[in-house]
Design a protein around this motif. Sequence first.
Motif, short mmCIF file in Angstrom:
data_model
loop_
_atom_site.label_atom_id
_atom_site.label_comp_id
_atom_site.label_asym_id
_atom_site.label_seq_id
_atom_site.Cartn_x
_atom_site.Cartn_y
_atom_site.Cartn_z
N GLN A 33 -8.94 -5.26 5.60
CA GLN A 33 -7.81 -4.67 4.89
C GLN A 33 -8.24 -4.20 3.49
O GLN A 33 -8.99 -4.90 2.81
CB GLN A 33 -6.67 -5.68 4.74
CG GLN A 33 -6.04 -6.12 6.05
CD GLN A 33 -4.69 -6.79 5.80
OE1 GLN A 33 -3.72 -6.13 5.44
NE2 GLN A 33 -4.63 -8.09 6.01
N PRO A 34 -7.75 -3.07 3.03
CA PRO A 34 -8.07 -2.63 1.67
C PRO A 34 -7.38 -3.49 0.64
O PRO A 34 -6.28 -4.01 0.87
CB PRO A 34 -7.56 -1.19 1.64
CG PRO A 34 -6.49 -1.14 2.68
CD PRO A 34 -6.90 -2.10 3.76
N LEU A 35 -8.04 -3.66 -0.51
CA LEU A 35 -7.43 -4.30 -1.67
C LEU A 35 -7.20 -3.19 -2.70
O LEU A 35 -8.07 -2.86 -3.49
CB LEU A 35 -8.33 -5.38 -2.26
CG LEU A 35 -8.21 -6.79 -1.65
CD1 LEU A 35 -8.74 -6.81 -0.22
CD2 LEU A 35 -8.94 -7.82 -2.50
N PRO A 36 -6.02 -2.60 -2.71
CA PRO A 36 -5.76 -1.46 -3.60
C PRO A 36 -5.46 -1.92 -5.02
O PRO A 36 -5.06 -3.06 -5.26
CB PRO A 36 -4.54 -0.80 -2.97
CG PRO A 36 -3.81 -1.94 -2.32
CD PRO A 36 -4.86 -2.90 -1.85
N TYR A 37 -5.66 -1.01 -5.94
CA TYR A 37 -5.29 -1.25 -7.33
C TYR A 37 -4.70 0.04 -7.89
O TYR A 37 -4.91 1.13 -7.35
CB TYR A 37 -6.50 -1.69 -8.16
CG TYR A 37 -7.56 -0.63 -8.35
CD1 TYR A 37 -7.54 0.23 -9.44
CD2 TYR A 37 -8.60 -0.50 -7.43
CE1 TYR A 37 -8.51 1.20 -9.62
CE2 TYR A 37 -9.58 0.47 -7.60
CZ TYR A 37 -9.53 1.32 -8.69
OH TYR A 37 -10.49 2.28 -8.86
N THR B 9 -12.10 -3.11 -2.91
CA THR B 9 -12.94 -3.68 -1.86
C THR B 9 -12.08 -3.84 -0.62
O THR B 9 -10.91 -3.41 -0.60
CB THR B 9 -13.51 -5.05 -2.30
OG1 THR B 9 -14.47 -5.50 -1.32
CG2 THR B 9 -12.43 -6.09 -2.46
N THR B 10 -12.65 -4.42 0.43
CA THR B 10 -11.87 -4.74 1.62
C THR B 10 -11.96 -6.24 1.88
O THR B 10 -12.88 -6.92 1.41
CB THR B 10 -12.39 -3.99 2.86
OG1 THR B 10 -13.79 -4.27 3.03
CG2 THR B 10 -12.19 -2.50 2.72
N ARG C 287 0.82 -1.21 0.00
CA ARG C 287 0.00 0.00 0.00
C ARG C 287 0.86 1.26 0.00
O ARG C 287 0.55 2.25 -0.68
CB ARG C 287 -0.94 -0.03 1.20
CG ARG C 287 -1.98 -1.14 1.12
CD ARG C 287 -3.03 -1.01 2.20
NE ARG C 287 -2.55 -1.40 3.51
CZ ARG C 287 -2.67 -2.63 4.02
NH1 ARG C 287 -3.23 -3.60 3.31
NH2 ARG C 287 -2.22 -2.91 5.23
N THR D 244 -4.73 5.51 -8.38
CA THR D 244 -4.96 4.33 -7.54
C THR D 244 -6.34 4.39 -6.92
O THR D 244 -6.99 5.44 -6.86
CB THR D 244 -3.91 4.21 -6.43
OG1 THR D 244 -3.97 5.36 -5.60
CG2 THR D 244 -2.51 4.06 -7.01
N VAL E 244 -9.24 1.68 -4.27
CA VAL E 244 -9.46 0.48 -3.46
C VAL E 244 -10.69 -0.22 -4.03
O VAL E 244 -11.78 0.37 -4.09
CB VAL E 244 -9.67 0.83 -1.98
CG1 VAL E 244 -10.06 -0.42 -1.18
CG2 VAL E 244 -8.41 1.46 -1.40
N GLU F 21 -13.85 -10.32 -1.21
CA GLU F 21 -12.67 -10.03 -2.03
C GLU F 21 -12.96 -10.30 -3.51
O GLU F 21 -12.56 -9.54 -4.40
CB GLU F 21 -11.48 -10.89 -1.58
CG GLU F 21 -10.99 -10.59 -0.17
CD GLU F 21 -11.58 -11.51 0.87
OE1 GLU F 21 -10.97 -11.69 1.94
OE2 GLU F 21 -12.68 -12.07 0.62
#
Length: 929
Positions: free
Chosen positions: A103-107, A97-98, A78, A93, A95, A229
């Motif tokens: 926890q965030p799932l960043p992209y 989802t969590t 992150r 960038t 997010v 997720e």
Amino acid sequence: MRPFRMAPARRLASAATITLLLGMTPLLGGTPAASAAQPSRCSDDPTARLSTVPTPENVLGFPLGAGQERVVTNDEVRTYLGAVDRASNRVVTGVMTTSVLGQPLPYAVVSNERHVRPAALREIADDVRDLRDPRRTSARTAARTAKDSPAIVWVTANVHGGEKSGADAALKTLYELAAGLSCAVAQRNDNLVTIIVPTQNPDGRDATRRQNEFGFDLNRDWFARTQQETDGKLELLRRYPPQVFVDAHEMGGRQYFFPPNADPIHHEIAGEAVDWINRIGEANKAGFGFNGACDETVTTECYFNYDTYDMFFMGYGDTVPTTGFGAAGMTYEKGSASAVADRVQQQFHTQWSTLGWAAANKREVLDGYFDIWTDALAQGRAGTLEPNEVVQPTNEVQFPVPNLSIRSYFLLPDRQLADVRQLVERLRRMDVEVYEVQKATRVPTARVFGGRSATNVTVPKGAYWIPMDQPQKHWIQAIMGEDPYVPFPYFYDVSSWSNPLLMGINTIYTGDSVRPRAELVRKVSGGRTGAAWPWGSYTYPLDSAAAAEFTFTLLGRGVPLVRDLTTSRVAIPAAKVSRSVDGLAESLGVTLTPGGRPAGTRLDLPDVGLFQGAGISTTSGSHGEARYVLGKRWGLDLKPVTTADINDNTEAFTGRTVLLVPDGSSATGGLTAAGQANLRDWIGRGHTYLGLRNEGTRVARAAGLTSTTEKTKPADYLVIGSHLRVDVDQDSPVALGRPAEDFEFNNSDPILTPSTTGTNVLTYPTDDTFWANGYTVGAETLKGTAAVVDEPTGAGRAVLFAFNPLFRAYNENGLHLVANALLYPPNPPSARRTPGTDAARASAAAAPVTPDLGGGWRPITIQVAAGDLPRTRAIVERFTTDAQTSEKNGSAYVVIPNPQGLQVDEHPFARDLVRALNAAKVPLRSVVG
């Protein structure tokens, strides 16, 4: 279907390989596509980079790839994404989802600076989405999009938490795209929008565990999207539909896999996508470096193709992007025994080569992308299914797709309407168009799920119609089809996942050209249909998994409920149906009908103990599935119960009203004779034991709670995640709301003889109504055996499932049965059985325990000709001495125990064994892992 294009394998000179793996010169094998915008200015220096974009070493304190000594943490993922986003005008960038633990799932979205501006990015995504619908996009418009717009490529990794190198490589890829000034970088950024998702499973990454926090394998969750997720990722995919999708994994050993894939491949996967997959494989060969292709002398830091990793089951991170989105779904697997630096560098090489190929061929890809949906639309109108194909040069199609026309599916509304509506929503959330029938329609010829046919079927008002003449025809058939029609008998997962069968809902399909009067579904139906009197009630049928979720949620809120034990309808006092209750019913597809005064048997919220004693894995399998379904979705407060709790009769055990024993590896759960007596006494006082599959049924048998025993499976018995018809004893409360005939999912489960001391709730038919789909051999062994048994003891009972009704949380008719068992009404005195162990149950308890060869999954079974058994055995003995062999009808069967229940892609030697047999030219008749 366009023919697959197979490029010849070759090894390039080492100097060229090194140049390509550095990724700073244009990739060979394609002409750069044109772009409407002026191409970015670029440098001939492959090492030129923007100094303003921080390197991984500057932020993390160490390099990625060469020289790397440890993997990156979630926090560092992150941190680095944020640092690059702040420094680069090529990157944005977000997010998606969590995770379960929050926890965030960043992209990151990376392209040239013109493309990543919000308005431009929206326009690019809109243009690509328009290519997916030739009804609203002309061929001229599509050609202009292919010429002027970039393609969308996804680079994802770490869906299995312990497989970490792909995430680190994705960060390295991000840096090169964000900072590079070379023409190779410019070509990628001008011609592509790259979506980078470094980790799809941050909770699993932290725990170095394959599964997520609920114990789900996220790479089996794609069509059902039960886990948050997965669900968030698929919504982002709908926003940015890919033409290429990379899913980076790890495996055992020190080698590397990239496509071409192994057989089988699902017949509805478009030929264009397979062509791209194979050509990207050629680009990866050119750019791989290290030791090149594996052979008899080169066995480490090398690549191989065609083995193990198929494209059949619609739950993978390659099959769903390919079938549902028309992308080239690329599974990459790097051996985890290699050093961190080698693992990350090799993952980077394949990611970079993939982007290079996509950039060099983006116009052709976008043209072909439009063709995929155009062809699908035409096939749907004609009722045509794609034929079966094989991709491995040495294989031939063994089971062709039958000559069958399908133009429409109909979901009938006569029962389990809430689950019908949940399936409608699942389809709509993959851009499938579903219509609600407004006037009854006659279908001249129809096929009824379960292998039957009918004529002049009346489809009633309220049914749901899914026409095949729409762009998502491939996806519809892939998850709705009554049978997946496997071309070749290699199985590394299940062989059936037909959604109507999983839900047990009435479904027909037809090749007739029917056009019912119907309206497009735009939102889920449900909730109140009218107003009840203040003293009255609202009722709904408790006949579905969705209705069960609604019921447990209301009980958890303290809403009083009663159930009619004849009709299975539940009544809610009208005064308790608030706006939020009505909204919940609507979201779950549950229809609330006004009624009179509430009447029926009171429903109580069960106090469930979840066994986590001997033999139970708490990080995978049905223990995690129970925590998800019963805990998260149904809101039950599950209490842990250990072996010691039962043996010592502690409050942690005796204070529960239900004990759920998941599948596991112990035949006794570690219970002593005193513990078994405690269990019988606890049940006799009016409580419910709920046992699943191997351990759940065996612990009950050892404790003298059932007269069922296990039948030995014949040598040639193969039931590989298949659906079978079952007869239902509707007099049992466990079967309330189920039809007289149903379907259940069997994954090489234990075969139970019928009970002589209880009710056989579900049994496999003995007559010609017996039916199985998917791939089965010797399934007739199941005839007359029991799938669910209701065994009374005193005022309580043991409800035993031969199968896992919680499997992946997508076996909805099994979930409904579990709900019924949890809500089991009190036994009247006349129905109570005297506590104690009678002769039949004592005999069953004393019977030898059938070896558990498959753990929570299946054993590995390899079928060869009987004459090939000696050399097969010699090869197998190089890997294990535990294999069991037998012969039947000219075939030999080698069964390798799999006590940990590992799937092939995580097994320590299954993949290498199959490759060794292929290398020795032993013809394999079937492989099941």
